[in-house]
Design a protein around this motif. Structure first.
Motif, PDB file in Angstrom:
ATOM      1  N   GLU A   1      10.028  -7.793   9.190  1.00  0.00           N
ATOM      2  CA  GLU A   1       9.231  -6.697   9.730  1.00  0.00           C
ATOM      3  C   GLU A   1       8.444  -7.030  10.998  1.00  0.00           C
ATOM      4  N   THR A   2       7.922  -8.263  11.099  1.00  0.00           N
ATOM      5  CA  THR A   2       6.867  -8.440  12.113  1.00  0.00           C
ATOM      6  C   THR A   2       7.155  -9.520  13.155  1.00  0.00           C
TER       7      THR A   2
ATOM      8  N   ASP B   1       5.174   1.048  16.362  1.00  0.00           N
ATOM      9  CA  ASP B   1       4.366   0.337  15.365  1.00  0.00           C
ATOM     10  C   ASP B   1       3.432  -0.675  16.039  1.00  0.00           C
TER      11      ASP B   1
ATOM     12  N   GLU C   1       0.886  -1.172   0.000  1.00  0.00           N
ATOM     13  CA  GLU C   1       0.000   0.000   0.000  1.00  0.00           C
ATOM     14  C   GLU C   1       0.919   1.215   0.000  1.00  0.00           C
TER      15      GLU C   1
HETATM   16  N1  RBV Z   1       2.109  -2.966   8.791  1.00  0.00           N
HETATM   17  N2  RBV Z   1       2.242  -2.456   7.598  1.00  0.00           N
HETATM   18  C1  RBV Z   1       1.271  -1.574   7.470  1.00  0.00           C
HETATM   19  N3  RBV Z   1       1.973  -0.868   5.327  1.00  0.00           N
HETATM   20  O1  RBV Z   1       0.115  -0.046   6.192  1.00  0.00           O
HETATM   21  N4  RBV Z   1       0.537  -1.524   8.564  1.00  0.00           N
HETATM   22  C2  RBV Z   1       1.066  -2.417   9.409  1.00  0.00           C
HETATM   23  C3  RBV Z   1       1.088  -0.766   6.272  1.00  0.00           C
HETATM   24  C4  RBV Z   1       3.025  -3.984   9.277  1.00  0.00           C
HETATM   25  C5  RBV Z   1       3.424  -3.812  10.726  1.00  0.00           C
HETATM   26  O2  RBV Z   1       4.742  -3.332  10.791  1.00  0.00           O
HETATM   27  C6  RBV Z   1       3.296  -5.217  11.312  1.00  0.00           C
HETATM   28  O3  RBV Z   1       4.467  -5.623  11.969  1.00  0.00           O
HETATM   29  C7  RBV Z   1       2.976  -6.070  10.124  1.00  0.00           C
HETATM   30  O4  RBV Z   1       2.354  -5.206   9.199  1.00  0.00           O
HETATM   31  C8  RBV Z   1       2.096  -7.285  10.342  1.00  0.00           C
HETATM   32  O5  RBV Z   1       1.977  -7.996   9.171  1.00  0.00           O
END
Ligand code: RBV
Length: 429
Positions: free
Chosen positions: A159-160, A193, A62
């Motif tokens: 990332e997560t 986050d 996104e």
């Molecule tokens: N997260 N990404 C978004 N791109 O809008 N929102 C949340 C975005 C990530 C966040 O860092 C989390 O650790 C992960 O999505 C979960 O899949």
């Protein structure tokens, strides 16, 4: 670049021009609120640290993620990207990204399992030298099906929480064959986050999807990790009565001392109006719980995978099911009760039709860390053995300082005497 059978998004959309325009509009808005990425991007454009590198990514495609993808591409990398969840991609943003000469985007919303993995394979076919994952599906697919590529991979970043958890399990088995930074675990990511991002965006997505209020509701938060804490805090701030369920004694005690009711899910099931799972584990809400729930409850998940609410069991119990609203599936029980599942039990802050993911400001921090981790891996890759690595603290601080400067916030520094005092052990009473 290698050709693959799965086509990039540009070959899959009908009205490509307007999709690209709308995607770019969303990205421009995000960019205006991402000072950290802007700062890092200027540095990358000047230094070209990723010249000759190929970066493979599986993330929520996104607008904010797109700014990270572009930042890496502007630093000289060829980037191939796909989604990390079947419902979180914005096709227009994916199409806008795909117009960049250094970027190929395979991400598409609403893919089935087969297409999801075909797109991951298409990314892998670019033979990445660096991987950036959200949930570890890319690392897993490379290790399972393309181990011959591992020699050419310098390292990765994750990332997560769920991805880091999987990576640590893989590492403990001796099965992780290249170094990966645990971006999730570093303070500039996890304290913002996971707590504020998950808290705000999950509640906002549920409210927008249902048009229902938080005030006066019994909100059951399963799991009191960083995400659960954020959800509990924000729900409480919206005048809900928060109930926490936990399996870890110290976290249960922490929730209790922070003023929340703590009880087993079997009891919470009877009194909850809204249930939100944040545990990262499976089978958190199961058949026995569905049987006790009140008519009209809302069920949603904020953990990475759609395994926390046992939807198969719910479907078996149901005599009927229908789409009650966009993003809400009502399951009708034999006794007439309706249990409403939001976004198919998938990551609610990204997968509901109205969801936009975490707020821009927190993703700027998370992705700022991602960007400097990729830079670090390429500059000092030899320093990292195969396995999971903490983000170096000086990189975490670098991102914090950029953000504080952008916010116009000044802060103190230690004097020489204070430094000396902190480093010594001989100053007693
Ligand atoms: N997260 N990404 C978004 N791109 O809008 N929102 C949340 C975005 C990530 C966040 O860092 C989390 O650790 C992960 O999505 C979960 O899949």
């Amino acid at each position: 670049m290698t050709d693959t059978e799965y086509p990039p998004i540009s070959e899959q959309l009908d009205d490509l021009e307007s999709a690209r325009e709308e995607g770019r509009r969303k990205m421009d808005w995000a960019a205006q609120h991402m000072p950290i990425l802007e700062h890092v991007r200027e540095e990358f454009v000047a230094d070209q640290p990723f010249e000759g590198e190929r970066i493979g990514m599986a993330m929520h495609v996104e607008a904010k993620t797109a700014m990270l993808v572009e930042t890496l591409a502007e630093g000289g990398a060829e980037v191939a990207v796909t989604g990390c969840n079947p419902l979180s991609t914005h096709d227009d943003v994916s199409a806008a990204l795909d117009t960049h000469e250094n970027i190929t985007s395979y991400a598409k919303r609403g893919v089935d399992d087969e297409e999801y993995y075909a797109a991951i394979e298409a990314v892998i076919a670019h033979e990445p030298t660096i991987t950036v994952d959200d949930g570890m599906d890319l690392v897993a697919a490379i290790h399972e099906d393309y181990p011959e590529l591992i020699d050419g991979i310098v390292g990765g970043a994750e990332e997560t929480t769920t991805g880091v958890h999987r990576l640590r399990a893989m590492d403990a088995d001796g099965a992780l064959d290249y170094p990966v930074f645990a971006v999730n675990d570093t303070p500039m990511k996890r304290l913002f986050d996971n707590v504020h991002g998950t808290g705000e965006s999950s509640l906002a997505s549920i409210a927008m999807t249902t048009n229902l209020s938080w005030a006066g509701k019994n909100v059951v938060v399963a799991g009191y990790g960083y995400c659960g804490k954020g959800v509990a805090q924000k729900a409480s701030g919206q005048n809900a009565n928060v109930i926490v369920t936990e399996v870890e004694p110290r976290r249960a005690l922490e929730a209790h001392m922070e003023g929340y009711e703590v009880m087993p899910m079997a009891e919470a099931a009877e009194v909850g109006d809204v249930f939100l799972t944040t545990t990262g584990n499976r089978d958190v809400i199961v058949e026995d719980h569905f049987e006790e729930m009140q008519d009209g409850v809302l069920l949603a998940n904020a953990g990475h995978f759609d395994i926390e609410i046992d939807l198969e069991a719910l479907d078996d119990l149901a005599v009927d099911r229908y789409e009650a609203r966009d993003g809400v599936e009502a399951y009708e029980m034999a006794d007439g009760r309706k249990l409403n599942v939001i976004a198919e039990g998938r990551l609610v802050n990204l997968a509901a039709p109205v969801s936009l993911g975490h707020p821009v400001e927190v993703m700027d921090q998370s992705f700022g860390i991602q960007a400097v981790c990729v830079r670090e891996m390429l500059e000092n890759g030899d320093a990292y053995d195969a396995g999971v690595h903490d983000v170096p603290d000086d990189l975490d601080k670098e991102i914090a300082e950029i953000k504080l400067e952008a916010e116009g916030v000044d802060f103190d520094s230690l004097t020489d005497t204070q430094h000396e005092y902190m480093d010594s052990w001989d100053h007693g009473t």
